[in-house]
Scaffold this active site. Structure first.
Site, PDB file in Angstrom:
ATOM      1  N   ASN A  39      14.237  52.615  32.218  1.00 41.45           N
ATOM      2  CA  ASN A  39      15.255  53.173  33.110  1.00 41.45           C
ATOM      3  C   ASN A  39      15.691  54.488  32.480  1.00 41.45           C
ATOM      4  O   ASN A  39      16.385  54.494  31.471  1.00 41.45           O
ATOM      5  CB  ASN A  39      16.450  52.202  33.213  1.00 41.45           C
ATOM      6  CG  ASN A  39      17.616  52.817  33.966  1.00 41.45           C
ATOM      7  OD1 ASN A  39      17.490  53.868  34.607  1.00 41.45           O
ATOM      8  ND2 ASN A  39      18.778  52.161  33.897  1.00 41.45           N
TER       9      ASN A  39
ATOM     10  N   LYS B 106      17.687  56.689  33.648  1.00 38.94           N
ATOM     11  CA  LYS B 106      19.060  57.117  33.983  1.00 38.94           C
ATOM     12  C   LYS B 106      19.026  58.592  34.390  1.00 38.94           C
ATOM     13  O   LYS B 106      18.043  59.019  34.996  1.00 38.94           O
ATOM     14  CB  LYS B 106      20.006  56.833  32.814  1.00 38.94           C
ATOM     15  CG  LYS B 106      19.852  55.388  32.322  1.00 38.94           C
ATOM     16  CD  LYS B 106      20.892  54.936  31.363  1.00 38.94           C
ATOM     17  CE  LYS B 106      20.636  53.467  31.013  1.00 38.94           C
ATOM     18  NZ  LYS B 106      21.652  52.912  30.139  1.00 38.94           N
TER      19      LYS B 106
ATOM     20  N   HIS C  85      22.735  48.191  38.651  1.00 37.41           N
ATOM     21  CA  HIS C  85      22.926  48.494  37.224  1.00 37.41           C
ATOM     22  C   HIS C  85      24.433  48.604  36.949  1.00 37.41           C
ATOM     23  O   HIS C  85      25.188  49.082  37.794  1.00 37.41           O
ATOM     24  CB  HIS C  85      22.212  49.803  36.872  1.00 37.41           C
ATOM     25  CG  HIS C  85      22.133  50.037  35.403  1.00 37.41           C
ATOM     26  ND1 HIS C  85      23.209  50.506  34.679  1.00 37.41           N
ATOM     27  CD2 HIS C  85      21.141  49.814  34.511  1.00 37.41           C
ATOM     28  CE1 HIS C  85      22.860  50.568  33.397  1.00 37.41           C
ATOM     29  NE2 HIS C  85      21.608  50.162  33.268  1.00 37.41           N
TER      30      HIS C  85
ATOM     31  N   GLU D  27      26.049  50.641  35.332  1.00 34.41           N
ATOM     32  CA  GLU D  27      26.571  52.008  35.457  1.00 34.41           C
ATOM     33  C   GLU D  27      26.856  52.351  36.921  1.00 34.41           C
ATOM     34  O   GLU D  27      27.731  53.171  37.213  1.00 34.41           O
ATOM     35  CB  GLU D  27      25.575  52.997  34.821  1.00 34.41           C
ATOM     36  CG  GLU D  27      25.616  52.893  33.300  1.00 34.41           C
ATOM     37  CD  GLU D  27      24.336  53.317  32.602  1.00 34.41           C
ATOM     38  OE1 GLU D  27      23.502  54.001  33.223  1.00 34.41           O
ATOM     39  OE2 GLU D  27      24.173  52.957  31.420  1.00 34.41           O
TER      40      GLU D  27
ATOM     41  N   GLU E 208      21.660  42.481  31.428  1.00 32.28           N
ATOM     42  CA  GLU E 208      22.065  43.593  30.563  1.00 32.28           C
ATOM     43  C   GLU E 208      23.545  43.468  30.201  1.00 32.28           C
ATOM     44  O   GLU E 208      24.412  43.900  30.978  1.00 32.28           O
ATOM     45  CB  GLU E 208      21.851  44.922  31.303  1.00 32.28           C
ATOM     46  CG  GLU E 208      20.420  45.184  31.677  1.00 32.28           C
ATOM     47  CD  GLU E 208      20.139  46.681  31.791  1.00 32.28           C
ATOM     48  OE1 GLU E 208      19.225  47.140  31.105  1.00 32.28           O
ATOM     49  OE2 GLU E 208      20.857  47.375  32.526  1.00 32.28           O
TER      50      GLU E 208
ATOM     51  N   GLY F 240      23.305  51.186  25.473  1.00 35.14           N
ATOM     52  CA  GLY F 240      23.500  52.504  24.875  1.00 35.14           C
ATOM     53  C   GLY F 240      24.378  52.500  23.635  1.00 35.14           C
ATOM     54  O   GLY F 240      24.809  53.547  23.156  1.00 35.14           O
TER      55      GLY F 240
ATOM     56  N   SER G 227      20.041  48.289  24.443  1.00 33.15           N
ATOM     57  CA  SER G 227      19.606  48.727  23.103  1.00 33.15           C
ATOM     58  C   SER G 227      18.323  48.034  22.644  1.00 33.15           C
ATOM     59  O   SER G 227      18.145  47.790  21.452  1.00 33.15           O
ATOM     60  CB  SER G 227      20.723  48.532  22.076  1.00 33.15           C
ATOM     61  OG  SER G 227      21.848  49.311  22.433  1.00 33.15           O
TER      62      SER G 227
END
Ligand code: 13P
Length: 258
Positions: free
Chosen positions: A13, A15, A99, A101, A170, A176, A216
């Site tokens: 991904n 992003k 996701h 985010e 996730e 991250g 991560s």
């Protein structure tokens, strides 16, 4: 992983990273490094504007290209949005949905569900994401929270289509941050996700659904995470931006499974 019943999927991904020109360069480098064996499916989900360059570059390879989001409506007055039909026409095979985010930007479980249904209708493989915050983990409600996200996200997905859905676990606190979930923590939740799918469908069906871990994941911890029985692959952010690292994660999926 369990290759007897389900596919292993290593998905990147990107992003909001890389331009179309950088995409072309990355794909050329990746092509040169891709291992010859075919032990897993490989996907790269890239910014919408990079999709044409990615599809063009990877046409004759085993790497499937995906989008990072979609709109559930087939067409209409949705300025700036992209439909699942458009993604298919552009050559996409996958689409990431829900996701964290995007959820942080206001996407609800109902939106996620509508997008999953639209992706399946269009013939895309939805990679439906779920995950708890650090606060939720600390208050001990992880499995309830995840179960709710899965149930709402999969509403009205018929039995014959659920096999097409890839689920990605996730944990938000691991994205991250360099703070990977331990293989045991990740396995525990992935197993609980399979239990939810089993209750919604059948055990035979639950056995066929690929459940990925993301947060991560990198070339160093991939082997151990992928060795867990219910972790069928990875959804990789940062490490998918570097061809050498991404390839090492694909190679980590080349291990004996049950
Ligand atoms: P990182 O691998 O950079 O933690 O990102 C994970 C992720 O969000 C993939 O969707």
């Amino acid at each position: 992983m369990n290759r007897k019943y389900r596919k292993t999927v290593i998905a990147g991904n990107w992003k909001m990273n890389k331009t179309p020109s950088e995409t072309k360069e990355f794909m050329q480098n990746l092509k040169a490094l891709l291992p010859k064996g075919r032990w897993c499916d490989v996907a790269l989900c890239v910014p919408a504007i990079c999709i044409p360059a990615a599809v063009r570059a990877m046409r004759e390879t085993r790497v499937g290209i995906g989008a990072e989001n979609c709109n559930a409506n087939p067409s209409g007055a949705y300025t700036g949005e992209i439909s699942t039909g458009m993604l298919v026409d552009a050559g996409c095979k996958y689409v990431i949905i829900g996701h964290s985010e995007r959820r942080a930007m206001g996407e609800t479980d109902q939106d996620v569900n509508a997008k999953v249904l639209s992706a399946l209708e269009a013939g895309l493989i939805p990679i439906m994401c779920c995950g708890e915050s650090l606060e939720q983990r600390q208050s001990g409600i992880t499995s309830e929270w995840i179960a709710m996200q899965i149930k709402l996200g999969l509403q009205n997905v018929p039995e014959e289509k659920i096999r097409k859905v890839v689920i990605a676990y996730e944990p938000i606190w691991a994205i991250g941050t360099g703070m990977t979930a331990t293989p045991e923590q990740a396995q525990e939740v992935c197993e609980s996700i399979r239990t939810v799918v089993r209750k919604l469908y059948t055990s035979k069906t639950a056995r066929t659904v690929s459940i990925l871990y993301g947060g991560s994941m990198n070339e160093k911890n991939a082997f151990e995470l992928l060795a867990q029985p219910d972790i069928d692959g990875g959804l990789i952010g940062g490490a998918s931006l570097v061809p050498e690292k991404f390839v090492q994660i694909i190679e980590a999926a080349n291990q004996p499974t049950v």
